[in-house]
Design a protein around this motif. Structure first.
Motif, PDB file in Angstrom:
ATOM      1  N   VAL A 168       0.831  -1.210   0.000  1.00 12.01           N
ATOM      2  CA  VAL A 168       0.000   0.000   0.000  1.00 12.01           C
ATOM      3  C   VAL A 168       0.859   1.251   0.000  1.00 12.01           C
ATOM      4  O   VAL A 168       0.653   2.172  -0.805  1.00 12.01           O
ATOM      5  CB  VAL A 168      -0.960  -0.010   1.204  1.00 12.01           C
ATOM      6  CG1 VAL A 168      -1.722   1.310   1.290  1.00 12.01           C
ATOM      7  CG2 VAL A 168      -1.940  -1.164   1.099  1.00 12.01           C
ATOM      8  N   PHE A 169       1.837   1.326   0.905  1.00 13.48           N
ATOM      9  CA  PHE A 169       2.611   2.548   1.076  1.00 13.48           C
ATOM     10  C   PHE A 169       3.897   2.584   0.260  1.00 13.48           C
ATOM     11  O   PHE A 169       4.549   3.624   0.201  1.00 13.48           O
ATOM     12  CB  PHE A 169       2.956   2.743   2.560  1.00 13.48           C
ATOM     13  CG  PHE A 169       1.760   3.015   3.422  1.00 13.48           C
ATOM     14  CD1 PHE A 169       1.182   4.273   3.472  1.00 13.48           C
ATOM     15  CD2 PHE A 169       1.194   2.008   4.169  1.00 13.48           C
ATOM     16  CE1 PHE A 169       0.085   4.523   4.253  1.00 13.48           C
ATOM     17  CE2 PHE A 169       0.090   2.252   4.968  1.00 13.48           C
ATOM     18  CZ  PHE A 169      -0.471   3.507   5.007  1.00 13.48           C
ATOM     19  N   ARG A 170       4.279   1.460  -0.348  1.00 12.30           N
ATOM     20  CA  ARG A 170       5.512   1.473  -1.108  1.00 12.30           C
ATOM     21  C   ARG A 170       5.288   1.111  -2.576  1.00 12.30           C
ATOM     22  O   ARG A 170       5.587   1.899  -3.464  1.00 12.30           O
ATOM     23  CB  ARG A 170       6.522   0.513  -0.452  1.00 12.30           C
ATOM     24  CG  ARG A 170       6.901   0.948   0.958  1.00 12.30           C
ATOM     25  CD  ARG A 170       7.849  -0.016   1.634  1.00 12.30           C
ATOM     26  NE  ARG A 170       9.174  -0.008   1.029  1.00 12.30           N
ATOM     27  CZ  ARG A 170      10.189  -0.714   1.492  1.00 12.30           C
ATOM     28  NH1 ARG A 170      10.031  -1.492   2.555  1.00 12.30           N
ATOM     29  NH2 ARG A 170      11.366  -0.653   0.897  1.00 12.30           N
ATOM     30  N   VAL A 171       4.745  -0.068  -2.822  1.00  9.09           N
ATOM     31  CA  VAL A 171       4.535  -0.470  -4.213  1.00  9.09           C
ATOM     32  C   VAL A 171       3.501   0.421  -4.887  1.00  9.09           C
ATOM     33  O   VAL A 171       3.704   0.898  -6.014  1.00  9.09           O
ATOM     34  CB  VAL A 171       4.115  -1.952  -4.289  1.00  9.09           C
ATOM     35  CG1 VAL A 171       3.755  -2.322  -5.718  1.00  9.09           C
ATOM     36  CG2 VAL A 171       5.229  -2.850  -3.776  1.00  9.09           C
ATOM     37  N   LEU A 172       2.373   0.669  -4.200  1.00 13.15           N
ATOM     38  CA  LEU A 172       1.319   1.486  -4.806  1.00 13.15           C
ATOM     39  C   LEU A 172       1.785   2.912  -5.043  1.00 13.15           C
ATOM     40  O   LEU A 172       1.549   3.481  -6.126  1.00 13.15           O
ATOM     41  CB  LEU A 172       0.075   1.469  -3.912  1.00 13.15           C
ATOM     42  CG  LEU A 172      -1.190   2.070  -4.501  1.00 13.15           C
ATOM     43  CD1 LEU A 172      -1.620   1.318  -5.756  1.00 13.15           C
ATOM     44  CD2 LEU A 172      -2.325   2.053  -3.484  1.00 13.15           C
ATOM     45  N   VAL A 173       2.455   3.505  -4.068  1.00 11.45           N
ATOM     46  CA  VAL A 173       2.981   4.857  -4.232  1.00 11.45           C
ATOM     47  C   VAL A 173       4.057   4.887  -5.314  1.00 11.45           C
ATOM     48  O   VAL A 173       4.126   5.818  -6.124  1.00 11.45           O
ATOM     49  CB  VAL A 173       3.537   5.373  -2.893  1.00 11.45           C
ATOM     50  CG1 VAL A 173       4.260   6.702  -3.090  1.00 11.45           C
ATOM     51  CG2 VAL A 173       2.409   5.536  -1.883  1.00 11.45           C
ATOM     52  N   PHE A 174       4.876   3.851  -5.358  1.00  9.39           N
ATOM     53  CA  PHE A 174       5.933   3.772  -6.374  1.00  9.39           C
ATOM     54  C   PHE A 174       5.341   3.722  -7.782  1.00  9.39           C
ATOM     55  O   PHE A 174       5.799   4.426  -8.687  1.00  9.39           O
ATOM     56  CB  PHE A 174       6.791   2.546  -6.110  1.00  9.39           C
ATOM     57  CG  PHE A 174       7.834   2.276  -7.147  1.00  9.39           C
ATOM     58  CD1 PHE A 174       9.030   2.962  -7.147  1.00  9.39           C
ATOM     59  CD2 PHE A 174       7.614   1.333  -8.150  1.00  9.39           C
ATOM     60  CE1 PHE A 174       9.989   2.711  -8.110  1.00  9.39           C
ATOM     61  CE2 PHE A 174       8.559   1.084  -9.111  1.00  9.39           C
ATOM     62  CZ  PHE A 174       9.753   1.774  -9.090  1.00  9.39           C
ATOM     63  N   VAL A 175       4.310   2.888  -7.983  1.00  8.23           N
ATOM     64  CA  VAL A 175       3.733   2.709  -9.320  1.00  8.23           C
ATOM     65  C   VAL A 175       2.903   3.916  -9.729  1.00  8.23           C
ATOM     66  O   VAL A 175       2.982   4.406 -10.869  1.00  8.23           O
ATOM     67  CB  VAL A 175       2.892   1.415  -9.360  1.00  8.23           C
ATOM     68  CG1 VAL A 175       2.150   1.296 -10.686  1.00  8.23           C
ATOM     69  CG2 VAL A 175       3.779   0.200  -9.137  1.00  8.23           C
ATOM     70  N   VAL A 176       2.068   4.422  -8.797  1.00  9.20           N
ATOM     71  CA  VAL A 176       1.102   5.467  -9.159  1.00  9.20           C
ATOM     72  C   VAL A 176       1.746   6.838  -9.232  1.00  9.20           C
ATOM     73  O   VAL A 176       1.491   7.605 -10.171  1.00  9.20           O
ATOM     74  CB  VAL A 176      -0.069   5.458  -8.156  1.00  9.20           C
ATOM     75  CG1 VAL A 176      -1.009   6.624  -8.416  1.00  9.20           C
ATOM     76  CG2 VAL A 176      -0.823   4.132  -8.227  1.00  9.20           C
ATOM     77  N   ALA A 177       2.589   7.183  -8.261  1.00  8.31           N
ATOM     78  CA  ALA A 177       3.049   8.566  -8.154  1.00  8.31           C
ATOM     79  C   ALA A 177       4.543   8.745  -8.403  1.00  8.31           C
ATOM     80  O   ALA A 177       4.945   9.627  -9.164  1.00  8.31           O
ATOM     81  CB  ALA A 177       2.692   9.111  -6.768  1.00  8.31           C
ATOM     82  N   ALA A 178       5.366   7.915  -7.777  1.00  7.89           N
ATOM     83  CA  ALA A 178       6.809   8.172  -7.815  1.00  7.89           C
ATOM     84  C   ALA A 178       7.377   8.088  -9.226  1.00  7.89           C
ATOM     85  O   ALA A 178       8.228   8.903  -9.614  1.00  7.89           O
ATOM     86  CB  ALA A 178       7.533   7.189  -6.894  1.00  7.89           C
ATOM     87  N   GLN A 179       6.928   7.127 -10.017  1.00  9.53           N
ATOM     88  CA  GLN A 179       7.461   7.001 -11.375  1.00  9.53           C
ATOM     89  C   GLN A 179       7.145   8.221 -12.231  1.00  9.53           C
ATOM     90  O   GLN A 179       7.949   8.616 -13.072  1.00  9.53           O
ATOM     91  CB  GLN A 179       6.901   5.734 -12.023  1.00  9.53           C
ATOM     92  CG  GLN A 179       7.529   4.447 -11.516  1.00  9.53           C
ATOM     93  CD  GLN A 179       7.017   3.219 -12.240  1.00  9.53           C
ATOM     94  OE1 GLN A 179       5.858   3.156 -12.629  1.00  9.53           O
ATOM     95  NE2 GLN A 179       7.876   2.232 -12.414  1.00  9.53           N
ATOM     96  N   ARG A 180       5.978   8.813 -12.008  1.00  5.81           N
ATOM     97  CA  ARG A 180       5.621  10.006 -12.785  1.00  5.81           C
ATOM     98  C   ARG A 180       6.425  11.216 -12.329  1.00  5.81           C
ATOM     99  O   ARG A 180       6.816  12.063 -13.142  1.00  5.81           O
ATOM    100  CB  ARG A 180       4.134  10.279 -12.646  1.00  5.81           C
ATOM    101  CG  ARG A 180       3.252   9.176 -13.232  1.00  5.81           C
ATOM    102  CD  ARG A 180       1.785   9.509 -13.089  1.00  5.81           C
ATOM    103  NE  ARG A 180       0.944   8.437 -13.634  1.00  5.81           N
ATOM    104  CZ  ARG A 180      -0.389   8.460 -13.629  1.00  5.81           C
ATOM    105  NH1 ARG A 180      -1.034   9.506 -13.098  1.00  5.81           N
ATOM    106  NH2 ARG A 180      -1.075   7.449 -14.136  1.00  5.81           N
TER     107      ARG A 180
END
Length: 268
Positions: free
Chosen positions: A30-42
């Motif tokens: 929730v706090f790492r993979v999801l944030v990484f895929v949805v927001a951090a890559q952009r």
């Protein structure tokens, strides 16, 4: 990368995990993979394109970018997530190995099972689970240290100085959206630190539970040994409950006379 496949694979670890392990897995996705895929890559997708230095010297911008960003944050975090989640597969592999042995044992021994519950954390599986926790905490700690050493802390300056060849002199370089990138970097660092804490708490819980079980078994054994060493014999009944013995020297007539005297005494 298809993170959903990894999530489906690791979701099976939940039924073999403790409460701390379930919280850790939820935090990772929730706090790492999801944030990484949805927001951090952009947010980090434009780091190379929008990196600007105040010079037109060919190659200077590329050299300065390589110096300031020796490895991309996105790729470093992707490696971190892969390394951190892989130790959980050790537990699943060990459980599958137990299930395979149990099936073969059932076939050979006509229905009797080798393991009552293959997923029970006992024996070798307990050590495998503890080792997976050590690996997860160790990988997270190692990547946090690598990030700190590569970027000299968990900060992204708005202005960076570069004086490497082929730059003609010291040039100023700027990255795009440094504040937003710093916020995401701190979020990933804090979430990694919380995951390390959860692994440490789970290790303390497992070791403490194992020690309490050993102490309980030892206390039970000592109690049984004490009971065996201090076993009491059967206590004789009171004298009043015992039948009085007949004196062999007394004749029947004397015994009958004695009983009559006792009866008269009772009546009087």
């Amino acid at each position: 990368m298809n993170w959903s496949g990894l999530e489906n694979l690791l979701s099976g670890v939940n039924k073999y995990s403790t409460a701390f392990g379930r919280i850790w897995l939820s935090m990772v996705f929730v706090f790492r993979v999801l944030v990484f895929v949805v927001a951090a890559q952009r947010v980090w997708g434009d780091e190379n394109k929008d990196f600007v230095c105040n010079t037109r010297q060919p190659g200077c911008t590329n050299v300065c970018y390589d110096h300031i960003f020796p490895i991309s944050h996105i790729r470093l975090w992707a490696l971190q997530l892969i390394f951190v989640t892989c130790p959980s597969l050790m537990v699943m592999a060990h459980v599958k190995l137990r299930e395979g042995k149990d099936r073969k044992y059932v076939e050979l021994h006509q229905g009797s099972h080798l393991y009552a519950n293959p997923g029970k954390k006992r024996g070798g599986l307990w050590w495998t689970y503890l080792l997976s926790l050590i690996f997860k905490a160790g990988f997270d700690s190692a990547f946090l240290y690598i990030l700190y050493r590569l970027y000299h802390g968990y900060d992204l300056p708005r202005l960076s100085k570069c004086q490497l060849s082929p730059c003609p002199n010291t040039v100023d370089c700027f990255i795009s959206r440094p504040t937003e990138k710093k916020i995401f970097m701190l979020f990933m660092v804090i979430s990694s630190a919380v995951c390390i804490l959860m692994c440490i708490l789970e290790m303390i819980y497992l070791i403490g539970k194992r020690i309490m079980k050993i102490l309980k078994v030892r206390h039970e054994n000592e109690r049984l040994v004490f009971a065996d060493q201090h076993e009491l014999t059967t206590i004789a009944p009171p004298r009043s409950q015992c039948r009085s013995r007949r004196d062999p020297t007394v004749t029947d007539s004397e015994l009958e006379l004695s009983k009559r005297k006792d009866a008269k005494t009772t009546v009087l």
